[in-house]
Scaffold this active site. Structure first.
Site, PDB file in Angstrom:
ATOM      1  NE  ARG A  90      -7.663   1.893  -7.185  1.00 11.70           N
ATOM      2  CZ  ARG A  90      -6.647   2.668  -7.532  1.00 11.70           C
ATOM      3  NH1 ARG A  90      -6.292   2.772  -8.793  1.00 11.70           N
ATOM      4  NH2 ARG A  90      -5.981   3.330  -6.614  1.00 11.70           N
ATOM      5  CG  HIS A 179      -2.269   2.696  -1.774  1.00 12.50           C
ATOM      6  ND1 HIS A 179      -1.088   3.316  -1.412  1.00 12.50           N
ATOM      7  CD2 HIS A 179      -2.285   2.685  -3.125  1.00 12.50           C
ATOM      8  CE1 HIS A 179      -0.424   3.656  -2.492  1.00 12.50           C
ATOM      9  NE2 HIS A 179      -1.126   3.295  -3.556  1.00 12.50           N
ATOM     10  CG  HIS A 207       0.378  -0.373  -1.295  1.00 17.87           C
ATOM     11  ND1 HIS A 207      -0.498  -1.310  -1.791  1.00 17.87           N
ATOM     12  CD2 HIS A 207       0.895   0.258  -2.376  1.00 17.87           C
ATOM     13  CE1 HIS A 207      -0.506  -1.249  -3.111  1.00 17.87           C
ATOM     14  NE2 HIS A 207       0.327  -0.296  -3.489  1.00 17.87           N
ATOM     15  CG  ASP A 282      12.000   0.646 -11.642  1.00 15.19           C
ATOM     16  OD1 ASP A 282      12.442  -0.122 -10.761  1.00 15.19           O
ATOM     17  OD2 ASP A 282      11.198   0.294 -12.522  1.00 15.19           O
ATOM     18  CG  ASN A 334       8.761  -7.924  -6.587  1.00 16.69           C
ATOM     19  OD1 ASN A 334       8.657  -9.141  -6.674  1.00 16.69           O
ATOM     20  ND2 ASN A 334       7.843  -7.095  -7.058  1.00 16.69           N
ATOM     21  CD  GLU A 383      -4.914  -2.318  -4.854  1.00 17.71           C
ATOM     22  OE1 GLU A 383      -5.243  -1.149  -4.626  1.00 17.71           O
ATOM     23  OE2 GLU A 383      -3.913  -2.627  -5.521  1.00 17.71           O
TER      24      GLU A 383
HETATM   25  P1  AMP Z   1       3.660  -1.002  -8.217  1.00 12.43           P
HETATM   26  O1  AMP Z   1       3.339   0.450  -8.348  1.00 12.43           O
HETATM   27  O2  AMP Z   1       3.092  -1.646  -7.001  1.00 12.43           O
HETATM   28  O3  AMP Z   1       3.405  -1.781  -9.480  1.00 12.43           O
HETATM   29  O4  AMP Z   1       5.262  -1.081  -8.006  1.00 12.43           O
HETATM   30  C1  AMP Z   1       6.126  -0.637  -9.002  1.00 12.43           C
HETATM   31  C2  AMP Z   1       7.524  -0.517  -8.462  1.00 12.43           C
HETATM   32  O5  AMP Z   1       7.954  -1.765  -7.883  1.00 12.43           O
HETATM   33  C3  AMP Z   1       8.533  -0.250  -9.568  1.00 12.43           C
HETATM   34  O6  AMP Z   1       8.622   1.102  -9.835  1.00 12.43           O
HETATM   35  C4  AMP Z   1       9.801  -0.776  -8.975  1.00 12.43           C
HETATM   36  O7  AMP Z   1      10.428   0.302  -8.324  1.00 12.43           O
HETATM   37  C5  AMP Z   1       9.374  -1.783  -7.915  1.00 12.43           C
HETATM   38  N1  AMP Z   1       9.878  -3.127  -8.172  1.00 12.43           N
HETATM   39  C6  AMP Z   1       9.351  -4.090  -8.967  1.00 12.43           C
HETATM   40  N2  AMP Z   1      10.124  -5.199  -8.946  1.00 12.43           N
HETATM   41  C7  AMP Z   1      11.176  -4.935  -8.135  1.00 12.43           C
HETATM   42  C8  AMP Z   1      12.308  -5.673  -7.690  1.00 12.43           C
HETATM   43  N3  AMP Z   1      12.534  -6.926  -8.105  1.00 12.43           N
HETATM   44  N4  AMP Z   1      13.169  -5.083  -6.839  1.00 12.43           N
HETATM   45  C9  AMP Z   1      12.958  -3.824  -6.421  1.00 12.43           C
HETATM   46  N5  AMP Z   1      11.889  -3.077  -6.780  1.00 12.43           N
HETATM   47  C10 AMP Z   1      11.018  -3.622  -7.631  1.00 12.43           C
END
Ligand code: AMP
Length: 398
Positions: A90, A179, A207, A282, A334, A383
């Site tokens: 990547r 992305h 995304h 988060d 999610n 990806e």
């Molecule tokens: P990524 O960068 O694609 O790995 O996404 C990470 C973010 O996904 C985390 O910082 C969370 O804010 C969010 N996330 C993961 N699981 C959940 C969930 N069950 N509900 C809400 N947000 C989530």
């Protein structure tokens, strides 16, 4: 055919080994804190997980160790590294030079070095990974898959900023978008799921992860996207501001004494969900905070979802309509609540959310009612699979 996919960050190496006959992940892992005496290693083979810490001074040591693990009698899945047919990397920034994946020939590498100025944290790390494979697996074909490539189809009116044109001509200042591998995968996958030829579809791909971007994909081509010259522009992210009035930067410098590096740090590391909420970057914490009446969490959630609604509206205008909206990334996949808030702002498009489907446990799913004029889908991104497929295709070309 077995393909190793590497994603080298400034202090991390993520890897997956895929068997391309079945497209199954044979083993995967993550090395964090590369450059430290106490780097952490996580390796997975099926549902067996190995975790340990070790001295990892650089990317080459990390990659040598992961190759050792892949051939380990207990933790490995290969008898010899000679079974690896290709390595797909990547690569974050391909500038204007790469609109598709390429074999990493000496000329390509030189161009990649030139692109380091656009992604000073990421491209040098990608190059370190490529050099490490040169030394450790000198026979193997290496392929670069660029985060920017899918967006190279954007028309000039979408990628130019309205500053003097010479900054584009002389300095390459323009929208690149990121992305791209994810936007490409989910747009193609949703066309497949809809049973439609992608050439006939207008799709908005969202995304939404810690970094977040949105793209308008018309006839299978990206025609606009929210990230720009860097991955800071566009949506509200975990710790990144996304869009803002550029005069704020001037005010921060001239009125409040912020240096360039202070501003960079503020907008990349302290803004977004974290800065607005004062609670967390988060989304899980933001949602829990909202439920407990935390004012900061509520305002962060409102700004986050409102910005997505505005972008979808603008891409509906840019494409003169939308057939489907796709959610992916940690939040997109999610958070039923984020999807609900966004889609409830789009009923004017004739979009009818099915709340039960939106909250159902399936990972890949349609979440609108049968009569909905615009379909909305959740599609987990992949990806690594795209990188492995592109690598295999280029190996087979020879
Ligand atoms: P990524 O960068 O694609 O790995 O996404 C990470 C973010 O996904 C985390 O910082 C969370 O804010 C969010 N996330 C993961 N699981 C959940 C969930 N069950 N509900 C809400 N947000 C989530």
């Amino acid at each position: 055919m077995k393909i190793l996919v590497l994603n080298c960050g400034s202090s991390s190496v993520k890897y997956q080994l895929l068997d391309m006959v079945t497209e199954r992940v044979m083993a995967k892992g993550l090395v964090e804190r590369v450059g430290s005496k106490d780097a952490s290693f996580r390796h997975e083979k099926g549902n067996q997980k190995l975790q340990f810490n070790m001295d990892v001074p650089d990317h080459k040591v990390a990659i040598a160790k992961l190759l050792e693990l892949l051939t380990d009698p207990q933790w490995g899945v290969l008898k010899s590294v000679k079974e690896i047919d290709g390595v797909g990397h990547r690569v974050v920034h391909g500038g204007e030079k790469f609109a598709c994946s390429v074999k990493l020939s000496p000329d390509v590498r030189k161009t990649l070095e030139e692109c380091c100025k656009y992604a000073p944290l990421h491209n040098p790390a990608n190059l370190l990974g490529i050099q490490a494979i040169d030394e450790l697996l000198p026979e193997v074909t290496q392929v670069g898959v660029f985060d920017t490539a899918f967006h190279q189809t954007m028309p000039r009116k979408a990628y130019l900023y309205a500053i003097p044109y010479k900054f584009y001509e002389e300095n390459g200042i323009r929208r690149y978008g990121f992305h791209g591998t994810s936007h490409r995968y989910v747009s193609q996958r949703v066309a497949e799921l809809m049973g439609r030829d992608i050439k006939t579809l207008k799709i908005v791909t969202c995304h939404l992860g810690n970094g977040a971007s949105i793209a308008a994909v018309s006839g299978g081509k990206s025609i606009d996207t929210s990230m720009g010259f860097t991955p800071l522009e566009g949506l509200v992210m975990g710790t990144r501001s996304g869009d803002l009035d550029p005069a704020i930067l001037v005010a921060l410098g001239s009125e409040y004494g912020y240096s360039f590096s202070d501003i960079d740090n503020l907008l990349n590391k302290k803004s977004g969900l974290l800065g607005l909420s004062g609670l967390s970057n988060d989304m899980r914490d933001i949602e829990a905070g909202m439920e407990n009446g935390h004012e900061g969490a509520t305002r962060a959630f409102e700004v986050f979802t409102y910005r997505i609604i505005k972008y979808i509206g603008s891409y509906a205008a840019a494409m003169n309509g939308i057939d489907a909206i796709v959610f992916t990334g940690g939040i997109g996949e999610n958070s039923a609540k984020v999807r609900e808030w966004v889609l409830k702002g789009l009923t004017y498009l004739g979009l009818e959310l099915d709340e039960a489907l939106n909250r159902s446990p399936e990972k890949e799913k349609l979440i609108t009612k049968p009569g909905s004029k615009v379909q909305a889908w959740v599609v987990p991104t992949n990806e690594e699979l795209v990188i492995a497929r592109d690598t295999l295709a280029l190996i087979n070309e020879k």
